[in-house]
Design a protein around this motif. Structure first.
Motif: not given
Length: 425
Positions: A250-251, A289, A306
């Motif tokens: 995701m990052e 996200l 997150f």
């Protein structure tokens, strides 16, 4: 990061077996209502077929049989000459190679474009929940992931198309999402995503050149497939969040590992920055996200997980000087606004409050000062989001003193000498 997955062709054999023995439900002769078709019924069916009525279940099997024929040819060529496809343009979706062309010639001249068209048609069919379940029961999920993992045998266009089918297959379909979990496919998608960097990011012998290389269509398709497989499924969301490599996926898709001077990169000084994500990949990652941190099953611990991503979005996705696409800015604003509204945990936003206040005041003034009515109307949604966000930000209080925060925040860890007979305050 994850290593490149092994290229095994077991998924192709599984699909061929399924096409021979399985229809996605049960064999017709085992059905409690099974009976031999009468001549009258046969004539009626023939009449229906004459008028162009298509049985999409049969069409799905026909498409898969054609794909098997094509892939068998690719496999034979790969066995004879196992070399990587020299794709001319790593970013191009329609790239092919002489290896693929030769294999296609041996498969009744089925072209890459033909395969893409068939996969697109297959995606349309599995939009229907029942056909999606039948496809999954036929071994369709391992087939799609296996095909998408063949980085040295298939062009990016086919691998991306397979992942697009997988995304559609899982979209709003809890039964298929559960099958994905049972088969352990979340780690497989993570491995597939990161292995693509080895293909696209290391085309140059100079590692520093990867800073100018963008991500591929496969990256975006893998993120979309992961998002569809996880979103709105409580168990899938929790399993995804427990996977550290998935969080890094995701990052990286947001761009957090693509800056040589970023905080994330400083923690890995021995590694060069990853390729800059395309806007398509950014959109999919940001949408995912937002779904994760604002879902019904989200809590303070997930938002904390997150936190870096939320703060990265706050800096890089809200300022028009850094992000020129209005829809991405609006999506980022929407996510931060919903976090403040839900009050499960707002510290990630309040930690960068000064920056956001300065940016918000400046942005609101800029939009209100626009002269052209058409331009002002185009920016109206962003202006309304900024005004709502600034109002919520002004009244937000930190988690430690917020009585309305999620009850999960109150479950503080016990001290080492705590026997458990006291409650956290």
């Amino acid at each position: 990061m994850s290593s490149q997955p092994q290229e095994s062709w077991a998924w192709l054999g599984l699909l061929k077996w399924s096409l021979t023995y399985v229809d996605g439900t049960v064999p017709s002769e085992e059905s409690p209502n099974f009976k031999e078709m009468s001549e009258e019924d046969k004539k009626f069916l023939e009449e229906v077929m004459k008028h162009g009525i298509i049985d999409e279940g049969e069409r799905m099997k026909t498409i898969l049989n054609t794909l098997v024929q094509y892939l068998d040819g690719i496999k034979e060529k790969a066995d004879e000459q196992p070399k990587a496809i020299p794709e001319k343009d790593p970013v191009s979706v329609g790239s092919s190679s002489s290896t693929v062309a030769a294999a296609a010639s041996s498969c009744d001249a089925i072209s890459v474009d033909d395969i893409e068209t068939l996969l697109c048609e297959l995606r349309d069919i599995v939009e229907q929940i029942d056909y999606a379940r039948s496809f999954a029961a036929m071994g369709g999920i391992p087939f799609l992931i296996g095909c998408a993992s063949q980085v040295t045998s298939f062009p990016q266009s086919i691998r991306a198309a397979c992942l697009a089918v997988l995304a559609t297959l899982n979209q709003n379909n809890p039964a298929v999402q559960y099958t994905m979990l049972e088969q352990g496919n979340i780690p497989k998608l993570v491995d597939l995503y990161f292995s693509e960097y080895l293909v696209s990011g290391n085309q140059s012998s100079n590692a520093s050149d990867t800073t100018t290389t963008t991500t591929t269509a496969v990256h975006a398709a893998a993120m979309q497939a992961m998002s569809s497989s996880v979103r709105n499924h409580d168990m899938a969301e929790k399993i995804f969040c427990m996977n550290q490599e998935a969080v890094k996926m995701m990052e990286s898709a947001l761009g957090m590992y693509s800056h040589s001077d970023s905080t994330m990169q400083q923690q890995q000084q021995s590694q060069p920055p990853l390729p800059v994500p395309t806007n398509a990949l950014k959109r999919k990652a940001l949408f995912f996200l937002q779904a994760l941190v604002t879902s019904d099953s989200s809590d303070a611990s997930r938002i904390s997980l997150f936190q870096r991503a939320i703060q990265y979005v706050s800096h890089w996705y809200m300022d028009p000087n850094l992000q020129s696409h209005a829809d991405i800015r609006e999506m980022a604003l929407s996510m931060l606004t919903r976090i403040l509204q839900q009050k499960k945990s707002v510290n990630a936003i309040l930690d960068v409050k000064s920056y956001l206040v300065d940016l918000g005041v400046k942005r609101i003034q800029e939009i209100r000062a626009l002269d052209e009515e058409e331009e002002k109307e185009r920016m109206r949604e962003e202006l309304e989001l900024w005004e709502l966000f600034m109002s919520l930000l002004a009244t937000a209080v930190r988690d430690e003193v917020n009585p309305n925060r999620d009850a999960e925040v109150l479950r503080l860890p016990m001290k080492n000498d705590d026997k458990g007979d006291t409650l956290p305050q």
